[in-house]
Design an enzyme around this catalytic site. Structure first.
Site, PDB file in Angstrom:
ATOM      1  CG  PHE A   1      -1.580   1.308   1.486  1.00 21.65           C
ATOM      2  CD1 PHE A   1      -2.586   1.771   0.658  1.00 21.65           C
ATOM      3  CD2 PHE A   1      -1.190   2.091   2.560  1.00 21.65           C
ATOM      4  CE1 PHE A   1      -3.198   2.989   0.898  1.00 21.65           C
ATOM      5  CE2 PHE A   1      -1.797   3.304   2.806  1.00 21.65           C
ATOM      6  CZ  PHE A   1      -2.804   3.752   1.974  1.00 21.65           C
TER       7      PHE A   1
ATOM      8  CG  LEU B   1      -3.526   9.166  -5.002  1.00 22.18           C
ATOM      9  CD1 LEU B   1      -3.941   9.865  -6.290  1.00 22.18           C
ATOM     10  CD2 LEU B   1      -2.130   9.631  -4.579  1.00 22.18           C
TER      11      LEU B   1
ATOM     12  CG  HIS C   1      -8.068   3.454  11.157  1.00 24.48           C
ATOM     13  ND1 HIS C   1      -8.713   3.354   9.940  1.00 24.48           N
ATOM     14  CD2 HIS C   1      -6.858   4.024  10.887  1.00 24.48           C
ATOM     15  CE1 HIS C   1      -7.940   3.822   8.984  1.00 24.48           C
ATOM     16  NE2 HIS C   1      -6.817   4.244   9.523  1.00 24.48           N
TER      17      HIS C   1
ATOM     18  CG  ASP D   1      -6.969   6.452   5.530  1.00 23.42           C
ATOM     19  OD1 ASP D   1      -6.034   7.268   5.639  1.00 23.42           O
ATOM     20  OD2 ASP D   1      -6.872   5.265   5.880  1.00 23.42           O
TER      21      ASP D   1
ATOM     22  CE  LYS E   1      -1.064  -0.555  -5.760  1.00 23.35           C
ATOM     23  NZ  LYS E   1      -1.141  -0.862  -7.209  1.00 23.35           N
TER      24      LYS E   1
END
EC number: 3.5.4.6
Length: 824
Positions: A436, A713, A655, A710, A439
């Site tokens: 992640f 994108l 979260h 969060d 990315k």
């Protein structure tokens, strides 16, 4: 019906011993210009002294008290041993699980039902021995309230609202469903945990739920002090004020000249044992008096963590909290069945107000990924057309233009597409935080991330500033959408704050729809391995000393002084699922001695962030400057003690997924009304499938939850990612219009926007408790829903506080009826 003190009526002291207030040295005449009526004077103290926080207002000893340290150490060691496993370390052995307690109770009840036919006295003895919930030891306050009150409703002061909706009232004995001894032990433990949180919130000038404080006041030897955490506006907002706050007359980053800044206090700064201390002289020596500011004692913090760790695995307390949470869920379902049509009718009566026309705040969004992938692609293509020959990067000492950067990748503007950009999370990122993070690099190239979404680069963050301003323009166009963007401070060098502030001020990156939070990635191990830091204290110095300097002498950091007025607080970010090799206890190395390449544990980061923030807040409050709050990422993955640390130290969290498996903590978060910014689409790609997300469960039980994006994108497709988040949640979980508006109202309450702005958005009385603080003309949340939430919270708080009071009262005759519905 007993009366309870309303918010703001009691003026009292902290429940802990407070260090001396801010004082100034007579040798620093400059101080007078900064502190006005509160001059600083010297006060002798030793570095490292801290206020005593060890005295609870009443005796809250329980059967676990002597075992807290041993239980906590066992849990921490188990957490380390199981860090490699996917199962969470809070799934404890079956020593006293809820299922066994339930089965035992059911067996006993079956036995009673069989034996009562033969011997009626058996039932009486069983009730006396096991189900003695509301008999000998029950509450004198219940006795005083009980006669004649149950059938008349709960809230005499709001008769109109009482007639507006239907309530479910539980009367009679044994309402909590657990033995009285378990109720008493659970109530004392829960109250103790709430007192722990209250003292840390008071210590750091963060907010604490006023309703919860009002009930805790009944148990305190001295009333808890009611504090105002936001400076009230000079002119109060009228009830008929417009929904939109007045526009600023000038840009807030104007007048950056040092001569226009507040005066210099002439104080010295030095970090001692990981906490910045303030001295009365610019260059302090060993004998220089210290300006005493409150901060938490490390020994007491560790002891409090041990208490909470022992509390959350206690079998009877888990059973009690689990039952209360199940009761809250069922009660909300009954409320919806009885009042859904009335709530909808109340919303329809309000002109020009619906879900689209109420304020919503994205309380958890990172600035570097606040745009969607199509927006970033268009911006990159536009930059390639307009600024192709601009020098944007330095590679091995050689300057490169934007054309040369893309030629080295063998790419043209025509070749670029959303798929080429490859910034969207996919199925390969699930439980792979490393993938992640990759990315964040467009086209897999870190150089493009540095050029386009960094504030500190060859072009001083010009492109990033432009794209952020475009996002801000979209928010302003929507009118009702707002965001709290996170910017990063890494702690690798002392000038990071000044560079970030200059980026914001020079490029005029500001919007009335946006506030800032500063996130500190927990990456000390990376910096230490690369030799960028000598020890952990150096990282803390790089993060906090510039903030103290800008507070003591604003003219020394003019851009930073202006920028900090628009910063809400601090966030702590990183992959929580990474194993922790250390347990934070009294044997842990101090920050100056933490020289190993292992990363400190989560609680270590949070404690030293909190301690420095508390000192800084008191200094800034005395100067009339904006103060900060702690709002970390917490509970997304990893061990349960992350949520324990955040319960003690954080005003809000992001979260909070792991609360679904920790009933005691979930109940505590409910009673304290701790804000939880949840991002179901983000969690769906990283840690938890969408249909398993606990947000609808949290909402039904009354936890203070809001929706956030969060990383648009990586996770979103549209120009309005926050609306995308709401729309998907509404479709999947079948949320009602009232549910959506309640989430939006929660997001504004949790946010760091000023008191004056919130008064326009929510109404001038929004700080009041219950329906009095709601203005349906602005929030579109019916008073019915707000009243239900308020009454339910009051009843839960009354249950635990009155159980604690029962020990101090004389025995009540068994035949006296009991009503558990205290007045507000």
């Amino acid at each position: 019906m007993a009366s309870y003190p309303g918010p703001g009526k009691s003026k009292a002291k902290y429940p802990f011993k407070k260090r001396a207030g801010l004082q100034a040295s007579a040798a620093a005449p400059e101080a007078r210009s900064g502190l006005g009526a509160s001059p600083l004077q010297s006060a002798r103290s030793l570095p490292g002294n801290a206020p005593c926080l060890k005295h609870f207002p009443l005796d809250l000893r329980t059967s676990m008290d002597g075992k807290c340290k041993e239980i906590a150490e066992e849990l921490f060691s188990r957490s380390l041993a199981e860090s490699e496993l996917r199962s969470a370390p809070y799934e404890f052995p079956e020593e006293s699980p809820i299922e066994q307690l339930e089965e035992r109770r059911q067996r006993l009840e079956r036995q009673i039902s069989q034996d009562v036919k033969l011997e009626p006295d058996i039932l009486l003895r069983a009730k006396q021995d096991f189900l003695k919930t509301d008999s000998d030891s029950d509450l004198q306050l219940y006795k005083e309230q009980g006669e004649g009150q149950g059938d008349r409703g709960l809230w005499e002061r709001d008769v109109v609202l009482e007639r507006e909706f239907q309530r479910v009232i539980i009367s009679g004995e044994e309402k909590c469903g657990v033995p009285f001894t378990d109720l008493l032990d659970a109530a004392k433990s829960v109250v103790r945990a709430l007192f722990i949180r209250e003292k840390y919130m008071a210590l750091s000038l963060q907010s604490f739920c006023p309703t919860t404080r009002r009930y805790l006041q009944q148990l305190a030897e001295k009333p808890l002090e009611t504090r105002t955490y936001e400076q009230s506006p000079d002119t109060p907002v009228s009830a008929d004020a417009p929904v939109h706050p007045p526009a600023l007359e000038q840009h807030p980053y104007e007048h950056c000249e040092p001569s226009a800044m507040p005066g210099d206090l002439g104080l010295g700064l030095r970090m001692v044992r990981g906490v910045v201390h303030v001295y009365t002289r610019r260059d302090p020596d060993e004998h220089c008096p210290e300006v005493e500011l409150p901060y938490p004692d490390l020994q007491e913090f560790v002891a409090d963590v041990n208490v909470l760790m022992a509390l959350i695995i206690n079998g009877p307390i888990k059973s009690f909290c689990y039952r209360r949470l199940q009761y809250l869920s069922s009660k909300f379902q009954m409320h919806v069945l009885l009042n859904e049509m009335k709530e909808l009718a109340a919303q329809k009566k309000v002109p020009h107000r619906d879900f689209y026309n109420i304020r919503k705040v994205d309380t958890h969004i990172h600035a570097s990924s606040c745009m969607n992938q199509k927006h970033l692609l268009r911006f990159i293509k536009r930059a390639m057309k307009r600024h192709l020959e601009e020098i944007v990067h330095v590679e091995q000492g050689r300057e490169q233009t934007l054309r040369e950067v893309f030629e080295s990748m063998n790419l043209t503007a025509y070749d670029l597409s959303v798929d080429t950009l490859d910034v969207h999370a996919d199925r390969n990122t699930f439980h792979r935080f490393d993938k992640f993070n990759a990315k964040y690099n467009p086209i897999g190239e870190s150089v493009l991330r540095e050029i386009f979404i960094k504030t500190d680069n060859k072009i001083s963050g010009k492109y990033f500033a432009h794209i952020i301003k475009e996002v801000m323009a979209d928010l302003e166009e929507s009118k009702y959408q707002n965001a709290e963007l996170r910017l990063s401070i890494y702690g690798r060098s002392r000038d990071e704050w000044d560079k970030l502030a200059r980026w914001a001020v020079n490029h005029k990156v500001h919007s009335p729809n946006v506030r800032w939070l500063v996130q500190v990635p927990r990456l000390f191990d990376v910096y230490r391995t690369k030799g960028q830091l000598a020890n952990f204290q150096e990282m803390l110095e790089n993060i906090f000393l510039p903030l103290f300097e800008a507070t003591v002498h604003p003219a020394s950091h003019p851009e930073l002084h202006l920028f900090l007025e628009h910063v809400d607080g601090f966030d702590s970010v990183d992959d929580e699922s990474k194993p922790e090799n250390h347990v934070f206890n009294l044997e842990s190395p101090l920050p100056e001695a933490w020289v190993e390449e292992d990363n400190p544990p989560y609680a270590y980061y949070l404690y030293y962030t909190f301690a420095n923030m508390a000192m800084l807040n008191h200094l800034r409050r005395q100067r009339g400057f904006h103060t900060f709050v702690l709002r970390p990422h917490c509970g997304e993955a990893g061990p349960i003690h992350h949520l324990v640390s955040a319960f003690m130290l954080a005003e809000n969290i992001s979260h909070g997924l792991l609360l679904r498996k920790a009933p005691v903590l979930q109940y505590l978060y409910y009673l304290a009304q701790i804000g939880i910014a949840m991002s179901p689409l983000s969690n769906n790609s990283l840690f938890l499938s969408y249909h398993r997300n606990p947000l609808p469960e949290y909402l039904s039980r009354g936890l203070m939850v809001s929706l956030s994006t969060d990383d648009p994108l990586q996770f979103h497709f549209t120009k309005e990612p926050l609306m995308e988040e709401y729309s998907i949640a509404t479709q999947v979980w079948k949320l009602s219009s009232c549910d959506m508006c309640e989430l939006a109202r929660n997001s504004v309450l949790m946010s760091g926007f000023s008191h004056k702005v919130k008064s326009h958005w929510l109404g001038p009385n929004y700080t009041k408790e219950g329906p009095e603080g709601n203005d349906i003309r602005r929030t579109n949340v019916p008073d019915i829903r707000v009243g239900y939430r308020y009454e339910t919270l009051c009843q839960e708080l009354a249950l635990i506080t009155q159980a604690v009071q029962s020990e101090m009262l004389e025995t009540i005759p068994e035949e006296v009826g009991i009503v558990m519905s205290p007045g507000p």
